[in-house]
Write an enzyme that holds these catalytic residues in place. Structure first.
Site, mmCIF file in Angstrom:
data_model
loop_
_atom_site.group_PDB
_atom_site.id
_atom_site.type_symbol
_atom_site.label_atom_id
_atom_site.label_comp_id
_atom_site.label_asym_id
_atom_site.label_seq_id
_atom_site.Cartn_x
_atom_site.Cartn_y
_atom_site.Cartn_z
ATOM 1 N N ASN A 1 -0.573 11.945 1.324
ATOM 2 C CA ASN A 1 0.150 10.828 0.719
ATOM 3 C C ASN A 1 0.312 11.063 -0.783
ATOM 4 O O ASN A 1 -0.468 11.805 -1.374
ATOM 5 C CB ASN A 1 -0.645 9.523 0.925
ATOM 6 C CG ASN A 1 -0.576 9.025 2.348
ATOM 7 O OD1 ASN A 1 0.476 9.028 2.961
ATOM 8 N ND2 ASN A 1 -1.716 8.606 2.884
ATOM 9 N N TYR B 1 0.848 -1.185 0.000
ATOM 10 C CA TYR B 1 0.000 0.000 0.000
ATOM 11 C C TYR B 1 0.886 1.238 0.000
ATOM 12 O O TYR B 1 1.964 1.231 -0.562
ATOM 13 C CB TYR B 1 -1.006 -0.032 1.168
ATOM 14 C CG TYR B 1 -2.083 0.997 0.968
ATOM 15 C CD1 TYR B 1 -2.864 0.979 -0.187
ATOM 16 C CD2 TYR B 1 -2.280 2.020 1.873
ATOM 17 C CE1 TYR B 1 -3.825 1.944 -0.422
ATOM 18 C CE2 TYR B 1 -3.250 2.983 1.650
ATOM 19 C CZ TYR B 1 -4.009 2.949 0.502
ATOM 20 O OH TYR B 1 -4.946 3.917 0.262
#
Length: 623
Positions: free
Chosen positions: A464, A143
């Site tokens: 992110n 991830y």
């Protein structure tokens, strides 16, 4: 009335579907068993077994199984344990790490992803054993942040189909398409339209990597059966001109649908999946802000669904904000006194603002006055500066947080004031970044935070992937001081401070919450996912840390504890579903039985329903 040929075609389709699902049923049952329990019936032998990642054990097949499955001679003679297999597999990864002399790099991360992906393709049980055992080490590979690289390069990385693709060209066909997926039971779907992948923007069909990565975490963290998860890509085109001009791009090479055309695709998809799997949970992931809120409001009261960017991010941020209050040596009930400057008013930013306001309001009495009082604790800055009532064409979702002109004037500010000015004047307890703009917390901004009235200001650089973080922990600690609380969305190493102490870098990763929200919803059988269930999840995470830990600056637990964290979060969600009379039961546990469970029994109930990757005993039976 249908004619004979259409009846014959339907009969043929049903026969093929039953044949295809017979094997899947065996796989589904196999993952509910462990060594020594009732064997799993399979309808394939020999190389077909070795080429099926759901059943393949590689060198771990016993000699008895090799004989009854016609595998003798097709494998090396030494029968290995699963632990020996893992040790042998780790040699590849360790060799890669040794060869990466300059430390982690994009190339190195993608190489590790490829190795793990190949294992996933050939032996799912072993893949999840490795991921669960090494979750802290490999979560950043499957991830964030590596998944961003995977999505950017997905057209070139694509080898084996995984998940389902519904496109604008499939309108009118989705109800039949869902039956192409071979599993007759699906518990969890993660769906994206690829329009806003992390902080990378529109990546079109390549965004499927996000859904795949999230579901890997559902399996590893929440123990969702891997044969009951489904990653989905809704391809309604892309506005990324680079992809549109790339002949190797795997998606529709057309601009994105919009308006009612877009909604018609989403409506058809939701109706199709909930028709076939009425109890499935659908998690929306990485939809652009324009659609994130609209789709959430459109579906949340009808279907079991939630948006992780809006609600999951909000929950993790709330848990961190409550932890920051605890780290100041104050009770969580003091949260409504915190002054918070928020950088970013997209889907994540607005989601956090709404959740934080509701949390404060509930602590203040949950009335109209409480909501108004809570609103005054937030100062929101977007790409055009401070948002006030003077803003023209203000986003309706941001409107409730627009500062009144009198409030702004008292602080010596005005509409559009930049972030550094706002921080300097407001002197906040918390600086929260959800902007997707790397480096936004410049030296000027961080210097301004040194004047905070808080004894321990908190900096949340939550965007992110890593390159989009508003600042690094090194910058925060070196400029603002050793006493701060720091959290980020992507992983960073802790900072060694001048006095020999450690500046803790807390990763506020959504994986702390979304697996527990999904698992708790599944096991409660809740009809919808309520605000109360989401709030219970966030408060459970906030309370997970001990007083000693939070006072040292640790406000999020170690990822290595993710299975235990998820178990507790899921139990909190189940309890809240019971309180709100939303629980309808799961499998053999009906609503009345669930309501009778006490707190400890609910935790045990959750634990008992978390899948563990053990090889099943396989027995062949001819169809």
């Amino acid at each position: 009335m249908p004619n004979f040929s259409s009846q014959l075609r339907l009969s043929s389709l049903l026969k093929r579907f039953k044949q295809r699902t017979a094997t899947i049923d065996g796989a589904r049952r196999s993952f509910a068993t462990t060594e020594g329990s009732r064997p799993t019936i399979v309808h394939k032998r020999s190389l077909d077994i070795l080429h099926d990642p759901w059943f393949n054990k590689g060198t771990a097949f016993s000699m008895t199984e090799r004989d009854r499955l016609d595998l003798r001679g097709l494998l090396p003679p030494n029968v290995m344990t699963s632990q020996q297999q893992i040790e042998r597999f780790m040699v590849d990864l360790k060799r890669l790490e040794v060869n990466a002399r300059d430390g982690p790099s994009d190339t190195n991360a993608l190489a590790m992803w490829r190795i793990l992906n190949r294992l996933h393709d050939r032996n799912e049980t072993m893949y999840y054993k490795v991921l669960i055992d090494k979750i802290e080490e490999y979560a950043p590979i499957v991830y964030t942040p590596t998944v961003g690289l995977v999505c950017q390069n997905y057209s070139g990385l694509f080898r084996r189909p995984r998940g389902m693709y519904f496109s604008a060209e499939d309108r009118g066909e989705m109800m039949s398409m869902v039956y192409n997926w071979p599993a007759d039971q699906v518990d969890m779907i993660v769906v994206t339209d690829g329009s806003r992948i992390l902080g990378l923007g529109d990546l079109g069909v390549q965004g499927i990597g996000i859904a795949i990565g999230k579901l890997d975490l559902y399996v590893a963290a929440a123990g969702i059966n891997p044969q009951r998860v489904l990653p989905v890509m809704i391809d309604i085109g892309t506005n990324n001109e680079k992809l549109l001009k790339n002949p190797l791009y795997l998606g529709l090479q057309q601009h994105r649908l919009d308006g009612e055309e877009y909604l018609s695709v989403m409506d058809e998809f939701m109706e199709a999946v909930f028709t076939r799997w009425p109890h499935v949970i659908v998690q929306f992931e990485d939809f652009q802000s324009k659609w994130a809120f609209k789709l959430l409001q459109r579906y949340r009261n009808t279907y079991r669904m939630f948006n992780d960017d809006v609600q999951g991010t909000a929950g993790v941020a709330i848990a961190g904000l409550l932890g920051a209050v605890r780290a100041q040596g104050r009770p969580m009930i003091d949260f409504p006194k915190q002054k918070i400057v928020v950088a970013g008013a997209g889907s994540a930013g607005i989601g956090v603002l709404n959740a934080a306001r509701k949390t404060m309001a509930r602590m203040l009495g949950n009335n109209e006055s409480a909501f108004d009082s809570a609103r005054r604790q937030f100062w929101v800055v977007d790409s055009m500066g401070l948002i006030t009532e003077d803003r023209k064409n203000i986003d309706p979702d941001a409107q409730p947080f627009a500062r009144k002109i009198k409030e702004v004037s008292r602080q010596g500010l005005m509409e559009g004031a930049n972030l550094a000015e706002v921080v300097k004047k407001v002197k906040p307890d918390v600086l929260l970044g959800l902007s997707a703009v790397g480096g936004l917390f410049s030296k000027e901004v961080l210097e301004a935070l040194k004047d905070s009235t808080s004894t321990r200001p908190a900096i949340f650089a939550m965007s992110n992937p890593t390159k989009n973080a508003e600042c690094t922990p090194d910058e925060a600690f070196s400029i603002v001081g050793d006493h701060i609380i720091f959290a980020s969305g992507s992983p960073f190493n802790d900072v060694t401070l001048g006095n020999g102490q450690v500046g803790h870098c807390n990763q506020g990763n959504n994986m702390y919450l979304f697996p527990g929200i999904g698992l708790g919803t599944l096991l409660s059988g809740a009809r919808v996912i309520s605000d109360g269930m989401l709030q219970a999840a966030a408060e459970c995470l906030a309370a997970y840390m001990t007083e000693e830990e939070v006072l040292t600056g640790i406000i999020y637990p170690s990822i290595s504890s993710i299975r235990d964290i998820t178990k507790e979060v899921a139990a909190a969600v189940v309890r809240e579903a019971i309180v709100e009379d939303l629980a309808e039961g799961y499998r053999d546990m009906d609503a009345r039985e669930i309501r009778k469970l006490n707190q400890e029994e609910i935790v045990q109930y959750v634990k008992n329903n978390m899948w563990i990757p053990n090889y099943p005993n396989l027995v062949y039976k001819n169809e």
